[in-house]
Design an enzyme around this catalytic site. Structure first.
Site, PDB file in Angstrom:
ATOM      1  NE  ARG A  90      -9.460 -24.845   8.466  1.00 61.29           N
ATOM      2  CZ  ARG A  90      -9.738 -24.793   9.763  1.00 61.29           C
ATOM      3  NH1 ARG A  90     -10.783 -25.428  10.229  1.00 61.29           N
ATOM      4  NH2 ARG A  90      -8.996 -24.094  10.599  1.00 61.29           N
ATOM      5  CG  ASP A 124      -1.399 -25.179  11.425  1.00 59.86           C
ATOM      6  OD1 ASP A 124      -1.174 -25.117  12.644  1.00 59.86           O
ATOM      7  OD2 ASP A 124      -2.435 -24.734  10.914  1.00 59.86           O
ATOM      8  CG  ASP A 144      -4.773 -28.489  12.023  1.00 54.60           C
ATOM      9  OD1 ASP A 144      -5.244 -29.638  12.097  1.00 54.60           O
ATOM     10  OD2 ASP A 144      -5.455 -27.488  11.801  1.00 54.60           O
ATOM     11  N   GLY A 190      -9.299 -23.421  18.359  1.00 53.91           N
ATOM     12  CA  GLY A 190      -9.775 -24.803  18.522  1.00 53.91           C
ATOM     13  C   GLY A 190      -9.100 -25.471  19.713  1.00 53.91           C
ATOM     14  CG  ASP A 209      -2.479 -19.576  12.298  1.00 55.88           C
ATOM     15  OD1 ASP A 209      -3.589 -19.851  12.801  1.00 55.88           O
ATOM     16  OD2 ASP A 209      -2.245 -19.675  11.086  1.00 55.88           O
ATOM     17  CB  THR A 250      -3.322 -26.036  16.736  1.00 61.15           C
ATOM     18  OG1 THR A 250      -3.886 -26.567  15.531  1.00 61.15           O
ATOM     19  CG2 THR A 250      -1.886 -25.663  16.434  1.00 61.15           C
ATOM     20  NE  ARG A 266     -12.927 -21.393  15.988  1.00 64.25           N
ATOM     21  CZ  ARG A 266     -11.750 -21.987  15.794  1.00 64.25           C
ATOM     22  NH1 ARG A 266     -10.650 -21.290  15.683  1.00 64.25           N
ATOM     23  NH2 ARG A 266     -11.673 -23.299  15.707  1.00 64.25           N
TER      24      ARG A 266
END
Ligand code: ATP
Length: 328
Positions: free
Chosen positions: A176, A134, A132, A15, A107, A130, A76
């Protein structure tokens, strides 16, 4: 700084995130500074497989530090997940005499890069891009700060309507698997409730808390819900449930969606991208491989990629307590 590295390739994958352009610029300029050739690879691993390359000079990355997204584009690639796809990618690198890769992504991108390194012993280094946040091994991923500011701005605007009409708004934000955006943006925007996947509060507790708010004189409320929160099946079902049980509330739902990923990067993300880009290139020059660049306590450091993707970053329990106190 002496090195065997003569040509570095850079790609963005997964992303997109604000700050990716600033990181590409930093990689290209650090290469130019050290007289290393730099090659931009379009469309992530898919462009690598297809040889979709362009030489990048210090000048070819001008006027991009302030732009969201990634001018190299992201994709992707299913093909890179196959042995044959990775073999084609390796052929392209050999053909173009590229000695090392800087991978900007999340990741999944790093998992692919690690596999590629294992198979071909090809030098790689990752920059976490990213929204996120994360990924372990860094306190901040590129784009996270920008996304937080975008979300806070959006919630501020929604609050105008919520308070003018005495409404309760459920606002879904990205995340998510993790609640970093929800927790921090929720706190920053003064949300009454914040629901994240890491802490399932349960429906009953949410109802109690909203009822208590109403009884203490709050006429409007904002509930920030992370995409992956499991309190309800979806933010709409959650809103329906509350509406059925607390009929005094006038409820609306707002899903912020992809607007959270776009926009000009904040100063923080631009500086972070510049520092990470320099560290990525200079680490490769020092012969380091299979690491991810990150920032820990304001220092730019490198962590083995395997540790960065293995350990999931966790939310700060102190921060959760602050949120609880602020929603009193
Ligand atoms: P985001 O966090 O924004 O989703 P990401 O880097 O995790 O970013 P993914 O779509 O998971 O995004 O991964 C990006 C690309 O990395 C994939 O399209 C694929 O080409 C490659 N990749 C992911 N997982 C693997 C894997 N197990 N083996 C080989 N390649 C992989």
């Amino acid at each position: 700084m002496s090195t065997n590295i003569k040509k570095i390739g850079v790609l963005t994958s997964g992303g997109d995130a604000p700050g990716m352009n600033a990181a590409i610029r930093a990689v290209a300029r650090t290469c130019a500074y050290h007289q290393i050739e730099c090659v931009g690879i379009y469309r992530g691993y898919q462009g690598l497989i297809e040889g979709d390359f362009e030489d990048l000079s210090a000048r070819s990355v001008r006027n991009i530090i302030n732009r969201g997204g990634t001018f190299l584009k992201s994709a992707r690639s299913q093909e890179f997940k196959t042995k044959e796809g990775r073999a084609k990618a390796h052929e392209q690198l050999i053909k173009n005499q590229i000695d090392a890769l800087v991978l900007i992504g999340g990741d999944g991108t790093f998992t692919g890069g690690m596999l590629f390194n294992e198979e071909y012993n090809f030098p790689i280094i990752g920059i976490p891009g990213t929204i996120d946040n994360d990924i372990d091994g860094t306190m901040y991923t590129l784009g996270y700060d920008t996304a937080l500011n975008t979300v806070v701005d959006a919630i501020d605007r929604i609050r105008d309507t919520a308070s003018s009409h005495d409404r309760l708004f459920f606002i879904e934000v990205m995340g998510r698997d993790c609640g970093h955006i929800a927790l921090n943006a929720g706190l920053g925007a003064g949300a009454e409730e914040i629901l994240i996947p890491e802490a399932n509060r349960g429906l009953e507790q949410l109802l109690e808390s909203l009822e208590r708010s109403r009884n203490t004189g709050k006429s409007s409320s904002i509930v920030v819900v992370a995409e992956g929160d499991k309190t309800g099946k979806s933010v709409f079902q959650l809103a329906e449930y509350v509406e059925e049980n607390l009929p005094n509330y006038d409820i609306r739902v707002s899903v912020l969606g992809h607007m959270q990923r776009g926009g000009a990067p904040t100063c923080f993300d631009r500086v972070l991208a510049s520092r990470m880009g320099v560290k990525a290139v200079e680490s490769l020059m020092e012969g380091k491989s299979n690491y991810m660049v990150g920032m820990i306590k304001d220092e730019i450091v490198i962590t083995p990629i395997v540790d960065a993707i293995k350990g999931k970053s966790s939310v700060d329990s102190d921060l959760m307590r602050v949120c609880e106190i602020m929603s009193t």
